[in-house]
Every structure is written in C-alpha cells, then in structure tokens.
Design a protein around this motif. Structure first.
Motif, mmCIF file in Angstrom:
data_model
loop_
_atom_site.group_PDB
_atom_site.id
_atom_site.type_symbol
_atom_site.label_atom_id
_atom_site.label_comp_id
_atom_site.label_asym_id
_atom_site.label_seq_id
_atom_site.Cartn_x
_atom_site.Cartn_y
_atom_site.Cartn_z
ATOM 1 N N LEU A 8 0.834 -1.205 0.000
ATOM 2 C CA LEU A 8 0.000 0.000 0.000
ATOM 3 C C LEU A 8 0.866 1.251 0.000
ATOM 4 C CD1 LEU A 8 -2.779 1.425 0.290
ATOM 5 C CD2 LEU A 8 -2.523 1.216 2.768
ATOM 6 N N SER A 9 0.528 2.169 -0.895
ATOM 7 C CA SER A 9 1.153 3.492 -0.892
ATOM 8 C C SER A 9 0.051 4.532 -0.907
ATOM 9 C CB SER A 9 2.053 3.660 -2.118
ATOM 10 O OG SER A 9 3.177 2.822 -2.016
ATOM 11 N N CYS A 10 0.061 5.387 0.092
ATOM 12 C CA CYS A 10 -0.966 6.419 0.198
ATOM 13 C C CYS A 10 -0.340 7.597 0.936
ATOM 14 C CB CYS A 10 -2.188 5.875 0.954
ATOM 15 S SG CYS A 10 -1.802 5.316 2.629
ATOM 16 N N ALA A 223 -2.286 3.779 -4.180
ATOM 17 C CA ALA A 223 -2.152 2.561 -4.982
ATOM 18 C C ALA A 223 -1.966 1.413 -4.009
ATOM 19 C CB ALA A 223 -0.956 2.659 -5.920
ATOM 20 N N GLY A 224 -2.790 0.400 -4.134
ATOM 21 C CA GLY A 224 -2.653 -0.775 -3.288
ATOM 22 C C GLY A 224 -2.884 -2.021 -4.123
ATOM 23 N N PHE A 225 -2.179 -3.088 -3.776
ATOM 24 C CA PHE A 225 -2.289 -4.334 -4.540
ATOM 25 C C PHE A 225 -2.229 -5.517 -3.581
ATOM 26 C CE2 PHE A 225 -0.096 -1.168 -7.122
ATOM 27 C CZ PHE A 225 -0.918 -1.113 -8.240
ATOM 28 N N ALA A 324 -9.515 3.843 -5.058
ATOM 29 C CA ALA A 324 -8.528 3.044 -4.331
ATOM 30 C C ALA A 324 -8.920 2.850 -2.868
ATOM 31 C CB ALA A 324 -7.149 3.691 -4.419
ATOM 32 N N ALA A 325 -10.086 3.361 -2.461
ATOM 33 C CA ALA A 325 -10.473 3.275 -1.048
ATOM 34 C C ALA A 325 -10.684 1.822 -0.623
ATOM 35 C CB ALA A 325 -11.742 4.091 -0.794
ATOM 36 N N GLY A 326 -11.260 1.019 -1.484
ATOM 37 C CA GLY A 326 -11.543 -0.379 -1.139
ATOM 38 C C GLY A 326 -10.279 -1.148 -0.815
ATOM 39 N N ILE A 327 -9.279 -1.039 -1.688
ATOM 40 C CA ILE A 327 -8.035 -1.793 -1.444
ATOM 41 C C ILE A 327 -7.270 -1.188 -0.274
ATOM 42 C CG2 ILE A 327 -6.653 -0.488 -3.142
ATOM 43 C CD1 ILE A 327 -6.253 -4.224 -2.596
ATOM 44 N N THR A 328 -7.252 0.148 -0.182
ATOM 45 C CA THR A 328 -6.527 0.806 0.909
ATOM 46 C C THR A 328 -7.035 0.286 2.248
ATOM 47 O OG1 THR A 328 -6.180 2.805 -0.399
ATOM 48 C CG2 THR A 328 -6.072 3.056 1.991
#
Lengths: 390, 263
Positions: A8-10, A223-225, A324-328
């Motif tokens: 995760l990058s935020c 960005a999250g994966f 990107a809120a869901g993955i974050t």
C-alpha cells in the motif's frame, strides 16, 4: 481465499512500514492543498514522489499520473518479488489482473485540454489512446507484472477496488484462473477536486469522520495491490471470508436515507462468511466525513449489529482515495488482523451520541479475529468485505 | 474448460438498429435506416429521457429489450455494464470547464461523469438493488464484460444482464476515438436449464483474434467503427445467421469462443 502478498502506498506512507508507522503515531497524511492548477481551500492526501517516477520506454503509451502512482506502489513491500514467485507456482495465463479506479488517466485528458483553443485538436504528446480509457490502470499493471489471465478494470466509483475482491473470487471459483492480482489506483486530479467541490462535499479542514463537527471529505490518492490465492496458506497474510454487493437504487450522488443498500451489503458479507454479527471484532467504515454519509452508515451498522463492534474510519490518515479506497482499507483491515490492534478514527474528537459507544476515538490493542470493511460509492454501489486471520 | 450458458434475451440500440428484429433484418440484407427514430423503450419517462446522459438512453433501450424478450423483470438480474470510453460528451464538457473556469463545474454533470453512471441510472430507474457493476476493458470491453458474466453463471441462480456499449466522442477526443455510430447490445444470460432459450451456448477460453462472419457491408463497417460492435458476430450466432463457432478476442489475456450447444 488467502491474501498471500500486499502493498500500500498512500498519503499516510509509501509502503507498509511507513503506513504502519503513521497509524501507530496517529499521524495524518493530509496536507494543505498544493495540487497544481487547483486553488481550492482544502486538505489533500497527496502522495510524495509520484512526479519523479519515470516509466520505462516500453510503457510510454501508458504514461500518466495514475500509472506513475501504480509503479510507485508496485515497487514497495517486495510486491514484484512476490508476483515473480507466484508466477513460478502458477502459469501467468492463470493469473487474473483486476484493478479498481475512478480517475484512471483523466489528469492527462485534463492537461490535453489546458490551453487548447476551442475547436483545435490535441497536441501530439496527448495523443495517447490507452490513457484516455479507464482501462489504462489494469492494462498497465498486467503489462508490468507480465500477467496473461483476464484483465479487468472495475469502475463503480468508491466501491471499485472493494469489488475487485469479489471479481477475483468468482474468476477463481469458476475455473478461469488459479490466482489474481487485485488492486486499486486512483490519483488526484482536477475532475475530482473541483467535482466534489461543486457538490459541496469537501471540507476546508482535514476531514473528521464521525465527529460532531465533520464538514466534508478530504480527497486523497493511493495505490494498493494484493495477491489472492485459494491455496498457499503457508504464505497467508489473512483471508477473505465473504463479501456483499448491493445497490441503493436511489440517487447518483446521495446514499439511500434508510441505509438499506449499506445494510444489505453488510448482511450478505456476514452470510457468505457464515458469521454472526457478534463475531465481528472491528469495522473499517467507509466513513467519508460528510454529514450525511457518516450518519447513514452508522445507522445501518446499528441495524445489522444489535451491539456494534468497535469501528473506525481511516480516511483522516489517507484522505478519501475514491477508486482506491476499497483496497486501501482492505489492507488496513488486514494489518489490524495481523497486529491485533485497531487504529483510532483519527480526527474524531467528539463523536455524535448515536455512535459514541462504538466509534473509536483512541487506538486499541484487542483480539481481532474478523474485520468488516465497507466501501460505498456514487451510483448507490455498495460493497462490504469480510476478512479473517491467516 | 467449458461454461454452458442460455441466452434468454437480446437487445440492440444503434443508429439504424433500433432492436433485435431490425438487426436480424439487417443480417438478411435490409438497409440500415439511420434516420429512423431511436427506440426509447418504456422505462425512462419522457422527462427523464430529456435530462438523461446519452449513454443512459443508449443502454436503457437495449437492456430493457433484453429483459422484455426474456420475460424477466428488469430489477431481477445481476447487471454488468462494460464500456471502453464511458460518457465522452461529459468528459469533453468536464475537461473544457476545468481548463477554463473550474469553479463553474456543474455538480450534476460531475456525478454523471462516473464510469458507473449508466449502470447507476439503470439501478435507480428499474429499482434493481442487487449486484450491479461497471467494467472497462478498453477496446476489449465486450470480451471483459462477457468473461465477468461467465464467471458468475455457475455460482448464482439469478439471470445475468450484460450491457456492452460505446458512445461516440465529441470534441478533440474524436481524433483518438473516431467512432461515427454509438452501439449498445444487451444479453440476458442464465445458467443452463432444460427450459427453452433463444440460444443455448457453450463458452470456452481461447487465445485467438475475433472471428469474422460474412455479413452485409453496412454491419461489417460498424465493427470497424465502434469496439462495442465487435459483438455483432456473436449476435449473428445467437440469431441463427451463422452456425460457426465465434471468437471474441482480447489484447491481453484470454478471449472467448462461443458455439451452439447441441442438445
């Protein structure tokens, strides 16, 4: 379904160690708006270093802020190495790539119009066919990671990168693939800054989810994966146990006042995980900090949970990262499961009486076995995900 | 891997192709009358139709036809909307205003600019409260929408409505997306049953490019014109205008081969 790697990058931090540090220090990633070409008085969750990311020559056709952010994200937490190791176990044609986004490359489309006399065509540098489609994110991630299974972009506003988990489960269960890379990438742009401003939904101050004085959201980017696999429990970082997806059928930009859509998504998530409300340890709320959204979400939680578990919104750490809120927040939920610790609903100093008994104003060490993560979006699109320990 | 699926209904909306019957006639050689009034269906009131974005009008018409043909209430199916470019008139408006006078941005146009505007209006318009999604696969949005549908068929008893569309660009985006004709097709799918269906299909993942099917030039040109019209060969198979298996390809990842399922 196991989550076997994640990154995760935020605004709260680039990479999980930095994100963890911000959470534990109760440190916001929000800053006074300094986004170019935008003079709105607001706070934003801008990620440092995006502009310095140079994409390799072969990715020129994909070049945009959203993909610079995606690249920055993919480079953290040994995620690329985890994908390489996955590709040794699973044929790349059997790995799906499913990415949620709302902004995609729109900041490049905005730039293409800037200074353009009406009736004139784009300058040559803006003739990027891929970049002006929402698919620019998923196609880029699949290309960078060398994946050759189905490549899907999900764009259902703020539920986008929560829905990707459901898509992944279905593709795996139906036999299309054996594993999936899921994620979300959304980047700040004028469309969302001025758009949410036009709806009078952004705050002049850092957002205060669930606080009595909340006055709107703070926008962010992230960005999250994650890697999803049915087997491989040896590398499990946590499990996806269930999900619920519903629609409000009410209004494009306002949630249903009775919260029925949110309630249905949460109930389905519980049912599909075969869990009872009292078994849930913690809820990561959508909690955008608009006066209406938080009220409706809290009321819906109270309808599903006769005695709600501790709950928080993490939006004041990251800003509302939209697609990107869901993955974050899924990754933050998984961190809580790993650390047996839940963060405070940052910036909520005075919760309203109706939810003061379950919205956390301070972080807590506690047993965390099951976490529900809510993501609700425009178009009345609701998704709830249920995560458990590895 | 094979996935069996029943096609219960189909809808079409494009200039000169107001519905399934006019598409069938066009496959048989009838000329496309592009001056023909659009088929608006009945789900959008005249007032809503005036205010609705063009992608909403385009998709409502095809989706309603598919439900009517199948005899299924429109709020019942899971719905998947898939489009490459979404609403290009709104993105042209947004980018122009943002370049010139961003404080003037219309809040309604902003919330209508989301990729899930058409699916959101569908949910609101027909009262559908289930799972409704909005996907994008670039020029492969038809393939991507159908892969998502096929991944659901075995896991649900609900019908699955797949709506594939692309509108035309306005303004400078026309150089990048030069389609002259909007196109939308909707398929109402269900898990295989013994009941009658418009067409019973078997789908499997393949790595091939799109099939070509002999069809009148006016239809073949639509495939060149608009990526959503890449569904036309599959519609020819469903309508009985070809018996050969049909492939819908993808630049990345698998495509899908559809063939008639022999009973």
């Amino acid at each position: 379904m196991h989550i076997t790697a994640m990154t995760l990058s935020c605004a709260a931090g680039v990479g999980l160690p930095a994100v963890r540090a911000a959470l534990h220090a109760a440190r916001t990633g929000l800053r006074v708006n300094d986004f170019p070409h935008c003079d709105l008085e607001t706070w934003i969750g801008r990620v440092d270093g995006i502009e310095e990311i140079c994409l390799d020559q072969q990715f020129t056709g994909w070049s945009c802020r959203n993909n610079q952010l995606a690249m920055l994200g993919l480079e953290q937490d040994q995620f690329m190495a985890s994908v390489s190791s996955l590709k040794q176990r699973v044929d790349p044609t059997r790995i799906a790539c499913i990415i949620g986004t709302t902004t995609a490359g729109i900041s490049n489309t905005e730039a293409a119009y800037r200074g353009l006399p009406r009736g004139q065509g784009f300058q040559a540098e803006h003739l990027q066919p891929r970049v002006h489609s929402q698919h620019v994110s998923a196609s880029f991630v699949a290309e960078v990671l060398g994946l050759d299974g189905p490549v899907l972009t999900v764009s259902t506003a703020c539920s986008s990168s929560a829905k990707v988990f459901a898509n992944a489960v279905r593709l795996i269960n139906s036999g299309w693939v054996d594993a999936a890379i899921v994620g979300g990438v959304d980047s700040l742009c004028l469309s969302v800054l001025y758009g949410f401003h036009s709806l009078e939904l952004i705050s002049n101050h850092p957002c205060q989810p669930f606080d009595l004085n909340r006055s709107g959201l703070s926008l962010g980017e992230a960005a999250g994966f994650a890697i999803l696999e049915r087997h491989n429990s040896a590398n499990s970082q946590g499990r996806l146990l269930g999900f619920g997806e519903s629609s409000d059928a009410h209004h494009m930009a306002s949630p249903h006042p009775d919260g029925s859509g949110a309630r249905a998504a949460m109930q389905q998530a519980l049912d599909s995980a075969q869990l009872q409300p009292e078994q849930i340890s913690y809820i990561n709320c959508h909690g955008t900090a608009t006066p209406l959204n938080d009220r409706i979400e809290a009321a819906a939680i109270k309808q599903v949970f006769p005695k709600p578990p501790p709950a928080a919104s993490t939006k004041a750490f990251t800003g509302h990262t939209l697609g990107a809120a869901g993955i974050t927040e899924s990754i933050l939920s998984l961190l809580s499961l790993q650390e047996q610790w839940v963060p405070a609903s940052l910036n909520c100093q005075a919760p309203e009486a109706e939810w003061a008994d379950f919205i956390l104003t301070a972080a807590q060490h506690m047993p965390v076995n099951y976490v529900l993560n809510n993501a609700f979006g425009f178009g009345g699109s609701n998704t709830s995900l249920l995560f458990g320990r590895a | 891997m094979n996935i069996d699926v029943d096609v219960l209904g189909v809808g079409v909306c494009a200039p000169g192709l107001a519905d399934w019957n006019s598409l069938m006639a066009a496959f048989s050689g009838a000329e496309l009358d592009t001056d023909q009034a659009a088929n608006h269906g009945t789900l959008l009131s005249a007032r809503d139709r005036r205010r609705a974005p063009s992608t909403v009008k385009l998709t409502f018409s095809a989706a309603e036809q598919a439900c009517v043909m199948a005899g299924i209430a429109p709020d019942e199916p899971i719905a998947i909307f898939s489009t490459s470019m979404g609403d290009m008139a709104i993105s042209d408006y947004m980018c122009q205003v943002l370049a010139e006078s961003p404080q003037q941005l219309s809040p309604t146009r902003f919330h209508n600019s989301v990729h899930n505007a058409a699916s959101g209006y569908w949910s609101i318009g027909v009262g559908a409260k289930g799972d409704i999604t909005a996907l994008c696969g670039g020029v492969d949005s038809a393939t991507v929408g159908l892969i998502d549908a096929l991944s659901r068929i075995g896991g649900t008893t609900k019908p699955v409505l797949v709506v594939i569309y692309d509108d035309i660009a306005v303004g400078p985006m026309r150089e990048l997306f030069p389609a002259n004709y909007p196109f939308c097709a909707a398929l109402l799918l269900s898990r295989p049953t013994t009941a009658a269906a418009l067409m019973k299909l078997r789908a499997s993942p393949v790595r091939r490019q799109d099939s070509t099917v002999a069809m009148p030039p006016a239809l073949a040109q639509r495939i060149e014109d608009n990526p959503a019209a890449r569904l036309l060969p599959l519609l020819a198979l469903i309508g009985g205008h070809t018996d050969a298996p049909i492939t819908l390809g993808a630049e990345q990842g698998p495509g899908i081969e559809f063939r008639r399922r022999m009973l």
